[in-house]
Design a protein around this motif. Structure first.
Motif, PDB file in Angstrom:
ATOM      1  N   HIS A 190     -67.184 -49.589 109.962  1.00  0.00           N
ATOM      2  CA  HIS A 190     -65.875 -49.058 109.578  1.00  0.00           C
ATOM      3  C   HIS A 190     -64.881 -50.219 109.454  1.00  0.00           C
ATOM      4  O   HIS A 190     -64.541 -50.857 110.451  1.00  0.00           O
ATOM      5  CB  HIS A 190     -65.409 -48.029 110.595  1.00  0.00           C
ATOM      6  N   VAL A 192     -61.332 -51.841 107.102  1.00  0.00           N
ATOM      7  CA  VAL A 192     -60.216 -51.622 106.190  1.00  0.00           C
ATOM      8  C   VAL A 192     -59.803 -52.966 105.605  1.00  0.00           C
ATOM      9  O   VAL A 192     -59.599 -53.936 106.346  1.00  0.00           O
ATOM     10  CB  VAL A 192     -59.011 -50.971 106.907  1.00  0.00           C
ATOM     11  N   THR A 208     -62.556 -49.333 103.387  1.00  0.00           N
ATOM     12  CA  THR A 208     -61.466 -48.571 102.786  1.00  0.00           C
ATOM     13  C   THR A 208     -60.367 -49.554 102.431  1.00  0.00           C
ATOM     14  O   THR A 208     -60.000 -50.406 103.249  1.00  0.00           O
ATOM     15  CB  THR A 208     -60.929 -47.518 103.770  1.00  0.00           C
ATOM     16  N   ILE A 210     -56.466 -50.441 101.449  1.00  0.00           N
ATOM     17  CA  ILE A 210     -55.085 -49.980 101.487  1.00  0.00           C
ATOM     18  C   ILE A 210     -54.181 -51.109 101.011  1.00  0.00           C
ATOM     19  O   ILE A 210     -54.554 -52.285 101.050  1.00  0.00           O
ATOM     20  CB  ILE A 210     -54.655 -49.509 102.903  1.00  0.00           C
ATOM     21  N   LEU A 216     -52.449 -47.325 106.822  1.00  0.00           N
ATOM     22  CA  LEU A 216     -53.475 -47.229 107.842  1.00  0.00           C
ATOM     23  C   LEU A 216     -53.493 -45.889 108.584  1.00  0.00           C
ATOM     24  O   LEU A 216     -54.581 -45.359 108.863  1.00  0.00           O
ATOM     25  CB  LEU A 216     -53.340 -48.394 108.828  1.00  0.00           C
ATOM     26  N   VAL A 219     -55.813 -43.374 107.118  1.00  0.00           N
ATOM     27  CA  VAL A 219     -57.253 -43.686 107.229  1.00  0.00           C
ATOM     28  C   VAL A 219     -57.854 -43.041 108.462  1.00  0.00           C
ATOM     29  O   VAL A 219     -59.016 -42.632 108.463  1.00  0.00           O
ATOM     30  CB  VAL A 219     -57.460 -45.220 107.225  1.00  0.00           C
TER      31      VAL A 219
END
Length: 222
Positions: A190, A192, A208, A210, A216, A219
């Motif tokens: 996981h 970001v 992910t 952003i 955040l 998320v």
């Protein structure tokens, strides 16, 4: 599919949270020696040499900066003085967070403990943590680890210290080369990517994306 709720949200600090303006400091220091047209390439070389410097044995970050700057000046045949490295390293302590950081960070801190894994010195990071605008559960520096990212040792040290597996955290960074590629290799599922423009997006690494820390909370379902 259930929303992932990490035990900890872990962060890169410099560049991701703190506006770590090495480029601006280099431009200000070398404006009298490097042309305006050449400055973007000079700054890129300085960044590349900093990355190269952290791949070897650990050394204090002021030496990382000064060595990278000296090597850049040698490539460009520009006069270098130790005062140049000192000026840029001293500037590091003055920088604050990106404007989006305090509110976004404070929101996720309501639900998750926040951890910093940073390529910093123990004394340098003390200038930056209070400016983030949110409680930080734990700060782990490269000085404590004895290695800089993108080496794996810092991530391994952090997971051991937190008592977590790589699938139990969410790691957040604006850098693929320093953080997210290594996190991927270690099985940190996981991730970001904060697309601040430092590096191009590379979706292969499974994150992910952003635009800033304001994105955040969504998320993690906040």
């Amino acid at each position: 599919m259930a929303l992932f709720k990490p035990k900890y949200i872990t962060f890169d600090c410099y560049g991701t949270l703190i506006n770590f303006d090495m480029a601006g400091a280099a431009k200000a220091t070398f404006a009298d020696r490097v042309s305006e047209e050449g400055m973007p390439a000079f700054v890129r070389d300085f960044a590349a040499y900093r990355l190269d410097e952290v791949l070897g044995a650990w050394k204090p970050y002021d030496q990382v900066v000064s060595n990278a700057l000296r090597r850049t000046c040698n490539k460009w045949q520009v006069e270098y003085s130790p005062r140049d490295g000192d000026a840029i390293y001293t500037a590091c302590a003055t920088w604050g967070p990106h404007l989006d950081v305090p509110a976004g960070l404070a929101k996720v801190a309501e639900a998750f403990p926040l951890v910093l894994l940073t390529n910093s010195m123990n004394d340098l990071i003390t200038h930056h943590v209070p400016r983030l605008g949110a409680p930080i559960h734990m700060t782990i520096t490269a000085e404590e680890v004895g290695a800089y990212k993108p080496q794996m040792k810092g991530f391994e040290y952090m997971l051991d210290k937190l008592g977590c597996g790589p699938d139990e955290i969410l790691h957040v960074s604006s850098s693929l080369r320093y953080d997210l590629m290594t996190a991927h290799d270690l099985g940190i599922t996981h991730k970001v990517f904060v697309s601040r423009g430092h590096e191009p997006s590379t979706p292969y690494y499974g994150y992910t994306e952003i635009r800033d820390i304001g994105g955040l909370p969504a998320v993690v379902g906040l």
